[in-house]
Design a protein around this motif. Structure first.
Motif, PDB file in Angstrom:
ATOM      1  N   MET A 184      29.811  40.111  39.382  1.00 28.67           N
ATOM      2  CA  MET A 184      30.942  40.009  38.452  1.00 28.67           C
ATOM      3  C   MET A 184      30.502  39.241  37.218  1.00 28.67           C
ATOM      4  SD  MET A 184      33.682  37.093  39.808  1.00 28.67           S
ATOM      5  CE  MET A 184      34.522  38.236  40.868  1.00 28.67           C
ATOM      6  N   ASP A 185      31.280  39.418  36.144  1.00 30.06           N
ATOM      7  CA  ASP A 185      30.970  38.676  34.932  1.00 30.06           C
ATOM      8  C   ASP A 185      30.881  37.186  35.251  1.00 30.06           C
ATOM      9  OD1 ASP A 185      30.780  40.817  33.258  1.00 30.06           O
ATOM     10  OD2 ASP A 185      32.746  40.556  32.332  1.00 30.06           O
ATOM     11  N   ALA A 186      29.897  36.539  34.655  1.00 29.70           N
ATOM     12  CA  ALA A 186      29.639  35.136  34.991  1.00 29.70           C
ATOM     13  C   ALA A 186      30.614  34.181  34.319  1.00 29.70           C
ATOM     14  CB  ALA A 186      28.212  34.776  34.597  1.00 29.70           C
ATOM     15  N   ARG A 187      31.212  34.590  33.179  1.00 34.50           N
ATOM     16  CA  ARG A 187      32.130  33.710  32.457  1.00 34.50           C
ATOM     17  C   ARG A 187      33.558  34.071  32.822  1.00 34.50           C
ATOM     18  NH1 ARG A 187      27.686  31.048  31.958  1.00 34.50           N
ATOM     19  NH2 ARG A 187      26.118  32.256  30.856  1.00 34.50           N
ATOM     20  N   CYS A 188      34.284  33.094  33.267  1.00 37.28           N
ATOM     21  CA  CYS A 188      35.668  33.294  33.695  1.00 37.28           C
ATOM     22  C   CYS A 188      36.493  33.925  32.573  1.00 37.28           C
ATOM     23  CB  CYS A 188      36.250  31.944  34.092  1.00 37.28           C
ATOM     24  SG  CYS A 188      37.984  31.987  34.554  1.00 37.28           S
ATOM     25  N   SER A 189      37.319  34.894  32.946  1.00 37.20           N
ATOM     26  CA  SER A 189      38.135  35.594  31.952  1.00 37.20           C
ATOM     27  C   SER A 189      39.262  34.720  31.406  1.00 37.20           C
ATOM     28  CB  SER A 189      38.717  36.880  32.549  1.00 37.20           C
ATOM     29  OG  SER A 189      39.419  36.605  33.739  1.00 37.20           O
ATOM     30  N   HIS A 190      39.460  33.539  31.974  1.00 36.30           N
ATOM     31  CA  HIS A 190      40.465  32.621  31.436  1.00 36.30           C
ATOM     32  C   HIS A 190      39.928  31.944  30.175  1.00 36.30           C
ATOM     33  CE1 HIS A 190      42.753  28.614  31.668  1.00 36.30           C
ATOM     34  NE2 HIS A 190      43.536  29.504  31.107  1.00 36.30           N
ATOM     35  N   SER A 191      38.914  31.082  30.348  1.00 36.16           N
ATOM     36  CA  SER A 191      38.363  30.379  29.184  1.00 36.16           C
ATOM     37  C   SER A 191      36.850  30.231  29.256  1.00 36.16           C
ATOM     38  CB  SER A 191      38.993  28.994  29.038  1.00 36.16           C
ATOM     39  OG  SER A 191      40.341  29.107  28.689  1.00 36.16           O
ATOM     40  N   LEU A 235      22.551  33.631  38.532  1.00 37.13           N
ATOM     41  CA  LEU A 235      23.035  34.000  37.200  1.00 37.13           C
ATOM     42  C   LEU A 235      22.035  34.966  36.584  1.00 37.13           C
ATOM     43  CD1 LEU A 235      25.141  33.524  35.009  1.00 37.13           C
ATOM     44  CD2 LEU A 235      23.764  31.613  34.214  1.00 37.13           C
ATOM     45  N   MET A 236      22.527  36.127  36.197  1.00 35.60           N
ATOM     46  CA  MET A 236      21.657  37.135  35.611  1.00 35.60           C
ATOM     47  C   MET A 236      22.011  37.263  34.135  1.00 35.60           C
ATOM     48  SD  MET A 236      21.615  39.874  38.707  1.00 35.60           S
ATOM     49  CE  MET A 236      23.362  40.211  38.637  1.00 35.60           C
ATOM     50  N   TYR A 237      21.022  37.088  33.302  1.00 32.02           N
ATOM     51  CA  TYR A 237      21.262  37.042  31.872  1.00 32.02           C
ATOM     52  C   TYR A 237      21.331  38.446  31.279  1.00 32.02           C
ATOM     53  CZ  TYR A 237      20.169  32.193  32.605  1.00 32.02           C
ATOM     54  OH  TYR A 237      20.189  30.896  33.065  1.00 32.02           O
ATOM     55  N   SER A 238      22.216  38.604  30.356  1.00 32.29           N
ATOM     56  CA  SER A 238      22.363  39.883  29.676  1.00 32.29           C
ATOM     57  C   SER A 238      21.716  39.821  28.307  1.00 32.29           C
ATOM     58  CB  SER A 238      23.850  40.208  29.524  1.00 32.29           C
ATOM     59  OG  SER A 238      24.005  41.283  28.632  1.00 32.29           O
ATOM     60  N   SER A 239      21.117  40.904  27.936  1.00 31.76           N
ATOM     61  CA  SER A 239      20.523  40.962  26.594  1.00 31.76           C
ATOM     62  C   SER A 239      21.610  41.052  25.527  1.00 31.76           C
ATOM     63  CB  SER A 239      19.586  42.167  26.487  1.00 31.76           C
ATOM     64  OG  SER A 239      20.317  43.357  26.674  1.00 31.76           O
ATOM     65  N   LEU A 240      22.847  41.278  25.956  1.00 32.28           N
ATOM     66  CA  LEU A 240      23.956  41.362  25.005  1.00 32.28           C
ATOM     67  C   LEU A 240      24.511  39.987  24.654  1.00 32.28           C
ATOM     68  CD1 LEU A 240      25.904  44.461  26.354  1.00 32.28           C
ATOM     69  CD2 LEU A 240      24.164  44.343  24.564  1.00 32.28           C
ATOM     70  N   GLY A 241      24.038  38.953  25.351  1.00 33.84           N
ATOM     71  CA  GLY A 241      24.487  37.615  24.999  1.00 33.84           C
ATOM     72  C   GLY A 241      25.199  36.904  26.125  1.00 33.84           C
ATOM     73  N   TYR A 242      25.480  35.648  25.867  1.00 37.51           N
ATOM     74  CA  TYR A 242      26.056  34.713  26.825  1.00 37.51           C
ATOM     75  C   TYR A 242      27.295  35.275  27.528  1.00 37.51           C
ATOM     76  CZ  TYR A 242      28.376  30.294  28.169  1.00 37.51           C
ATOM     77  OH  TYR A 242      29.010  29.296  28.836  1.00 37.51           O
ATOM     78  N   ASP A 243      28.186  35.885  26.762  1.00 40.93           N
ATOM     79  CA  ASP A 243      29.447  36.361  27.331  1.00 40.93           C
ATOM     80  C   ASP A 243      29.271  37.531  28.283  1.00 40.93           C
ATOM     81  OD1 ASP A 243      30.933  34.444  26.066  1.00 40.93           O
ATOM     82  OD2 ASP A 243      31.427  35.716  24.347  1.00 40.93           O
ATOM     83  N   SER A 244      28.105  38.126  28.294  1.00 38.56           N
ATOM     84  CA  SER A 244      27.884  39.297  29.140  1.00 38.56           C
ATOM     85  C   SER A 244      27.017  39.004  30.357  1.00 38.56           C
ATOM     86  CB  SER A 244      27.232  40.422  28.321  1.00 38.56           C
ATOM     87  OG  SER A 244      28.070  40.802  27.263  1.00 38.56           O
ATOM     88  N   ASP A 245      26.690  37.736  30.583  1.00 39.66           N
ATOM     89  CA  ASP A 245      25.912  37.388  31.767  1.00 39.66           C
ATOM     90  C   ASP A 245      26.708  37.736  33.021  1.00 39.66           C
ATOM     91  OD1 ASP A 245      23.963  36.412  30.114  1.00 39.66           O
ATOM     92  OD2 ASP A 245      24.440  34.303  30.445  1.00 39.66           O
TER      93      ASP A 245
END
Ligand code: FES
Length: 134
Positions: free
Chosen positions: A56-63, A33-43
């Motif tokens: 790919m984005d770490a947070r599923c695009s569903h929920s 998991l690579m953290y984004s400085s833009l916040g949780y949703d952008s990891d």
């Protein structure tokens, strides 16, 4: 790829690549998991599957499920990650799913033993650090 892209903030042909870290270390785990400085949703997840890296984005695009914790399976030659929350699957290469959902993916390249992820305006990765090993 043209030379001169070895710097983590370097630009080649208008494209920025973000140095993530050495492939020898990053390949020791199936997902980081690579953290984004833009916040949780952008990891961003960096997967290493069958000798290849995928981002790919770490947070599923569903929920917002944590895709780094999902199972990975291959079907008809397509590598897919299954979200641990509701089991939707996403193509690791394209981010496509069998639904209207689309997961954002990022181009990855290997150069001189290092992994780079294509940098976009909404992606700002923390560089790989030694304490992420193992
Ligand atoms: Fe991923 Fe629902 S949050 S499938």
């Amino acid at each position: 790829m043209a030379s001169g892209s070895g710097d983590e903030k370097g630009k080649v042909d208008g494209v920025s690549w973000r140095l993530v870290g050495p492939a020898s270390e990053l390949s020791k785990k199936r997902c980081r998991l690579m953290y984004s400085s833009l916040g949780y949703d952008s990891d961003v997840c960096l997967f290493f599957v069958k000798g290849e890296f995928f981002a790919m984005d770490a947070r599923c695009s569903h929920s917002g499920g944590p895709l780094c914790e999902g199972d990975i399976e291959e079907a008809d030659g397509v590598l897919q990650v299954f979200c641990p929350w509701h089991d939707y699957d996403f193509d690791l290469r394209t981010g496509a799913s069998g639904t209207s959902l689309q997961q954002q993916v990022y181009e990855v390249k290997l150069e001189d033993g290092n992994v780079y992820v294509k940098h976009t305006s909404r992606l700002s990765l923390e560089p790989f650090s030694a304490d992420q090993k193992s």
